[in-house]
Design a protein around this motif. Structure first.
Motif, PDB file in Angstrom:
ATOM      1  N   GLU A  54       0.826  -1.310   0.129  1.00 38.62           N
ATOM      2  CA  GLU A  54       0.013  -0.010  -0.077  1.00 38.62           C
ATOM      3  C   GLU A  54       0.940   1.278   0.116  1.00 38.62           C
ATOM      4  OE1 GLU A  54      -0.155  -1.409   4.498  1.00 38.62           O
ATOM      5  OE2 GLU A  54      -0.046  -2.110   2.419  1.00 38.62           O
ATOM      6  N   TRP A  55       2.222   1.194   0.303  1.00 42.82           N
ATOM      7  CA  TRP A  55       2.935   2.383   0.272  1.00 42.82           C
ATOM      8  C   TRP A  55       3.314   2.760  -1.032  1.00 42.82           C
ATOM      9  CZ3 TRP A  55       7.890   1.618   4.092  1.00 42.82           C
ATOM     10  CH2 TRP A  55       7.250   1.549   5.235  1.00 42.82           C
ATOM     11  N   LYS A  56       3.147   1.916  -1.803  1.00 42.24           N
ATOM     12  CA  LYS A  56       3.345   2.045  -3.385  1.00 42.24           C
ATOM     13  C   LYS A  56       2.359   2.260  -4.185  1.00 42.24           C
ATOM     14  CE  LYS A  56       6.055   0.433  -7.379  1.00 42.24           C
ATOM     15  NZ  LYS A  56       6.951  -0.464  -8.029  1.00 42.24           N
ATOM     16  N   TYR A  57       1.141   1.460  -3.843  1.00 39.24           N
ATOM     17  CA  TYR A  57      -0.112   1.384  -4.787  1.00 39.24           C
ATOM     18  C   TYR A  57      -1.290   1.940  -4.076  1.00 39.24           C
ATOM     19  CZ  TYR A  57       2.636  -1.333  -7.917  1.00 39.24           C
ATOM     20  OH  TYR A  57       3.485  -1.655  -8.681  1.00 39.24           O
ATOM     21  N   GLY A  58      -1.329   2.172  -2.582  1.00 40.08           N
ATOM     22  CA  GLY A  58      -2.406   3.053  -1.837  1.00 40.08           C
ATOM     23  C   GLY A  58      -3.537   2.015  -1.860  1.00 40.08           C
ATOM     24  N   ASN A  59      -3.388   0.760  -1.758  1.00 46.52           N
ATOM     25  CA  ASN A  59      -4.595  -0.207  -1.565  1.00 46.52           C
ATOM     26  C   ASN A  59      -4.251  -1.067  -0.541  1.00 46.52           C
ATOM     27  OD1 ASN A  59      -6.580  -1.976  -2.017  1.00 46.52           O
ATOM     28  ND2 ASN A  59      -6.556  -1.856  -4.324  1.00 46.52           N
ATOM     29  N   VAL A  60      -4.940  -0.851   0.577  1.00 47.34           N
ATOM     30  CA  VAL A  60      -4.801  -1.876   1.601  1.00 47.34           C
ATOM     31  C   VAL A  60      -5.381  -2.863   1.687  1.00 47.34           C
ATOM     32  CG1 VAL A  60      -4.851  -2.081   4.338  1.00 47.34           C
ATOM     33  CG2 VAL A  60      -4.277   0.177   3.404  1.00 47.34           C
ATOM     34  N   MET A 147      -3.966 -16.436 -15.323  1.00 48.75           N
ATOM     35  CA  MET A 147      -2.964 -15.613 -15.714  1.00 48.75           C
ATOM     36  C   MET A 147      -2.278 -14.663 -14.630  1.00 48.75           C
ATOM     37  SD  MET A 147      -1.818 -16.298 -18.755  1.00 48.75           S
ATOM     38  CE  MET A 147      -0.579 -14.931 -18.969  1.00 48.75           C
ATOM     39  N   VAL A 148      -0.942 -14.411 -14.763  1.00 49.74           N
ATOM     40  CA  VAL A 148      -0.306 -13.787 -13.628  1.00 49.74           C
ATOM     41  C   VAL A 148       0.661 -12.859 -14.540  1.00 49.74           C
ATOM     42  CG1 VAL A 148       1.248 -13.832 -11.714  1.00 49.74           C
ATOM     43  CG2 VAL A 148      -0.875 -15.180 -11.830  1.00 49.74           C
ATOM     44  N   TYR A 149       0.902 -11.757 -13.757  1.00 53.81           N
ATOM     45  CA  TYR A 149       2.108 -10.879 -14.520  1.00 53.81           C
ATOM     46  C   TYR A 149       3.095 -10.307 -13.423  1.00 53.81           C
ATOM     47  CZ  TYR A 149       4.151  -6.886 -17.422  1.00 53.81           C
ATOM     48  OH  TYR A 149       4.838  -6.275 -17.993  1.00 53.81           O
ATOM     49  N   ILE A 190      -2.342 -10.446  -9.977  1.00 56.50           N
ATOM     50  CA  ILE A 190      -3.334 -11.484 -10.217  1.00 56.50           C
ATOM     51  C   ILE A 190      -4.668 -11.239 -10.642  1.00 56.50           C
ATOM     52  CG2 ILE A 190      -4.334 -13.680  -9.133  1.00 56.50           C
ATOM     53  CD1 ILE A 190      -1.354 -12.179  -7.366  1.00 56.50           C
ATOM     54  N   GLY A 191      -5.267 -11.843 -11.466  1.00 59.76           N
ATOM     55  CA  GLY A 191      -6.852 -11.454 -12.030  1.00 59.76           C
ATOM     56  C   GLY A 191      -6.319 -10.336 -13.033  1.00 59.76           C
ATOM     57  N   VAL A 192      -5.398 -10.401 -13.728  1.00 59.77           N
ATOM     58  CA  VAL A 192      -4.710  -9.241 -14.515  1.00 59.77           C
ATOM     59  C   VAL A 192      -5.187  -9.432 -16.178  1.00 59.77           C
ATOM     60  CG1 VAL A 192      -2.704 -10.390 -14.631  1.00 59.77           C
ATOM     61  CG2 VAL A 192      -2.803  -7.898 -15.020  1.00 59.77           C
ATOM     62  N   TYR A 193      -5.584  -8.227 -16.672  1.00 56.06           N
ATOM     63  CA  TYR A 193      -5.542  -7.996 -18.142  1.00 56.06           C
ATOM     64  C   TYR A 193      -4.720  -7.053 -18.757  1.00 56.06           C
ATOM     65  CZ  TYR A 193      -8.090  -7.198 -22.549  1.00 56.06           C
ATOM     66  OH  TYR A 193      -8.492  -6.983 -23.788  1.00 56.06           O
ATOM     67  N   SER A 194      -4.782  -6.070 -18.174  1.00 55.35           N
ATOM     68  CA  SER A 194      -3.764  -5.011 -18.380  1.00 55.35           C
ATOM     69  C   SER A 194      -2.646  -5.206 -17.579  1.00 55.35           C
ATOM     70  CB  SER A 194      -4.351  -3.420 -18.250  1.00 55.35           C
ATOM     71  OG  SER A 194      -3.265  -2.487 -18.220  1.00 55.35           O
ATOM     72  N   ILE A 195      -1.435  -4.671 -18.210  1.00 56.84           N
ATOM     73  CA  ILE A 195      -0.237  -4.821 -17.195  1.00 56.84           C
ATOM     74  C   ILE A 195      -0.140  -3.768 -16.209  1.00 56.84           C
ATOM     75  CG2 ILE A 195       1.080  -5.592 -19.364  1.00 56.84           C
ATOM     76  CD1 ILE A 195       2.326  -3.007 -19.693  1.00 56.84           C
ATOM     77  N   ASP A 196      -0.794  -2.871 -16.134  1.00 56.64           N
ATOM     78  CA  ASP A 196      -0.881  -1.759 -15.048  1.00 56.64           C
ATOM     79  C   ASP A 196      -1.272  -2.620 -13.768  1.00 56.64           C
ATOM     80  OD1 ASP A 196      -1.282   0.165 -13.210  1.00 56.64           O
ATOM     81  OD2 ASP A 196      -2.597   1.357 -14.710  1.00 56.64           O
ATOM     82  N   THR A 203      -2.739  -7.934  -5.700  1.00 58.20           N
ATOM     83  CA  THR A 203      -1.414  -7.752  -5.925  1.00 58.20           C
ATOM     84  C   THR A 203      -0.537  -8.202  -4.880  1.00 58.20           C
ATOM     85  OG1 THR A 203      -1.949  -5.542  -7.156  1.00 58.20           O
ATOM     86  CG2 THR A 203       0.329  -5.936  -6.628  1.00 58.20           C
ATOM     87  N   ARG A 204       0.434  -8.916  -5.061  1.00 59.93           N
ATOM     88  CA  ARG A 204       1.138  -9.396  -4.063  1.00 59.93           C
ATOM     89  C   ARG A 204       2.694  -9.384  -4.251  1.00 59.93           C
ATOM     90  NH1 ARG A 204      -3.303  -9.685  -2.330  1.00 59.93           N
ATOM     91  NH2 ARG A 204      -4.394 -11.699  -1.413  1.00 59.93           N
ATOM     92  N   ARG A 205       3.307  -9.473  -3.183  1.00 61.17           N
ATOM     93  CA  ARG A 205       4.714  -9.400  -3.192  1.00 61.17           C
ATOM     94  C   ARG A 205       5.272 -10.916  -3.217  1.00 61.17           C
ATOM     95  NH1 ARG A 205       7.340  -4.570  -3.989  1.00 61.17           N
ATOM     96  NH2 ARG A 205       6.469  -2.991  -2.579  1.00 61.17           N
ATOM     97  N   ILE A 206       6.754 -11.323  -3.361  1.00 62.42           N
ATOM     98  CA  ILE A 206       7.183 -12.655  -3.495  1.00 62.42           C
ATOM     99  C   ILE A 206       7.766 -12.888  -2.117  1.00 62.42           C
ATOM    100  CG2 ILE A 206       9.107 -14.047  -4.393  1.00 62.42           C
ATOM    101  CD1 ILE A 206       8.948 -12.447  -6.820  1.00 62.42           C
ATOM    102  N   SER A 207       7.169 -14.121  -1.460  1.00 66.01           N
ATOM    103  CA  SER A 207       7.755 -14.607  -0.415  1.00 66.01           C
ATOM    104  C   SER A 207       8.860 -15.505  -0.449  1.00 66.01           C
ATOM    105  CB  SER A 207       6.582 -15.322   0.456  1.00 66.01           C
ATOM    106  OG  SER A 207       7.058 -16.063   1.627  1.00 66.01           O
TER     107      SER A 207
END
Length: 362
Positions: A54-60, A147-149, A190-196, A203-207
């Motif tokens: 959320e620091w980057k995308y503002g979506n908690v 599909m995942v980007y 995840i659940g992505v169509y556009s690359i935005d 949206t997730r990080r890598i564990s």
């Protein structure tokens, strides 16, 4: 002046982090845990304390931890030809009394989640504008819910969801990155169509990262990897894992079958192209890829659709008799001009490896 201040602060932060990670025994948490097994290299970032998304995308909301379905089986639809109804833990029904004793646990049955949800029938072939998957046929939104980007620094790759916390992709998508590249610059959409990333459903990080230990960047051998997300995703009709193929040593297991190749190269929306899977002999006769062909790879037969750069890691999928979509290939090698059939990792050759590391919790 403001730019100079930001640059100075960046230098200070990097210097402090470097000093701590190199010189302070108490700060070893800054380094990932690296484990080598007989067939994998596991890089574990869990618990390193990187900045939340959320620091980057503002979506908690995208960060909430979702209890995972322990009963989800990515092979279920292919094996039994029907939808699985996994039992999910109902957090709201879990009560704890004054003495800290569990009073009741109930389960609920959500709408059935079937692996490999996608188009009901094989999409018809249509000639793309040019001879690549790029500039080709745009997929419909939510048509391919597995599909995942994956974006790490300047590297962009496709991938497929194989459970609510695991993504299958090419090993080359994850090589040659520093700790800070993977830790601070990774985004899994995840659940992505556009690359935005802002258009992604989650949206997730890598564990952690699991690389095949025999991956060879020069020959593209064993070009396969699994990443674990920092929190499971919410499975729904528009976010569903792909089905996995049964294990096979036959390189011609899917020869002459129609397939769909998926990717984003040079396009902001997901592209799809219909191809045929070539026989191993035909692959070896293709001059552009013959030197890389083995029993653990497949290649495609098409005169109009070819994979290109940002299609790396993305899938080749086929439709089973049940209607479910199964990933049979991972885009691995493309020709420099993207003007010929590329090479794909044959997923069924690595079924045992995938099963083994899908069970790894972290």
């Amino acid at each position: 002046m403001m730019g100079d201040q930001k640059g100075f602060l960046t230098v200070i932060v990097v210097a402090v982090v470097t000093l701590l990670s190199c010189c302070s025994p108490a700060s070893s948490f800054l380094l990932p845990r690296v484990t080598r097994t007989s067939d994998a290299i596991i890089i574990d970032y869990d618990g390193l304390g990187y900045a939340p998304l959320e620091w980057k995308y503002g979506n908690v909301a995208k960060l909430g931890f979702i209890p995972m379905s322990s009963s989800f089986n990515p092979y279920y639809a292919m094996m039994y030809g029907q939808e699985q109804q996994p039992m999910m833990f109902d957090a709201a029904a879990f009560n704890v009394g004054e003495q800290g004793v569990k009073q009741s646990i109930t389960t609920t049955t959500p709408p059935a989640i079937q692996c490999g949800r996608g188009p009901a029938t094989m999409p018809a072939a249509r000639s793309p504008i040019n001879e690549r998957i790029i500039e080709g046929v745009s997929a419909k939104k939510n048509a391919w819910p597995f599909m995942v980007y994956v974006s790490i620094s300047s590297k962009k790759c496709g991938g497929v969801l194989i459970s609510d916390s695991k993504v299958l992709l090419a090993a080359q998508c994850l090589e040659r990155f520093t700790l800070f590249d993977t830790l601070l610059s990774s985004t899994v959409s995840i659940g992505v169509y556009s690359i935005d990333p802002l258009d992604a459903q989650m949206t997730r990080r890598i564990s952690n990262i699991i690389l095949h230990s025999q991956f060879n960047a020069a020959s593209f051998a064993n070009d396969i990897a699994i990443i674990t997300l920092d929190a499971p995703v919410v499975l729904s009709k528009t976010v569903v894992p792909v089905c996995l193929p049964p294990e096979s040593t036959d390189p011609d297991q899917y020869a002459d079958q129609d397939a769909i190749i998926l990717g984003w190269d040079a396009s902001e929306v997901l592209q799809q192209g219909k191809v045929k899977i070539a026989s191993n002999v035909d692959c070896k006769n293709m001059q552009s890829i013959s030197q890389y062909v083995s029993d653990t790879t497949i290649c495609l037969s098409s005169t109009t659709v070819f994979p290109c750069n940002y299609d790396m890691g993305g899938p080749v999928v086929i439709q089973s008799s049940t209607g479910a979509w199964t990933v049979v290939g991972i885009n691995s090698y493309v020709t420099p001009d993207c003007d010929a059939s590329g090479l794909q990792t044959r997923v069924s050759a690595f079924s045992a490896w995938i099963d083994k590391y899908m069970k790894l919790k972290k």
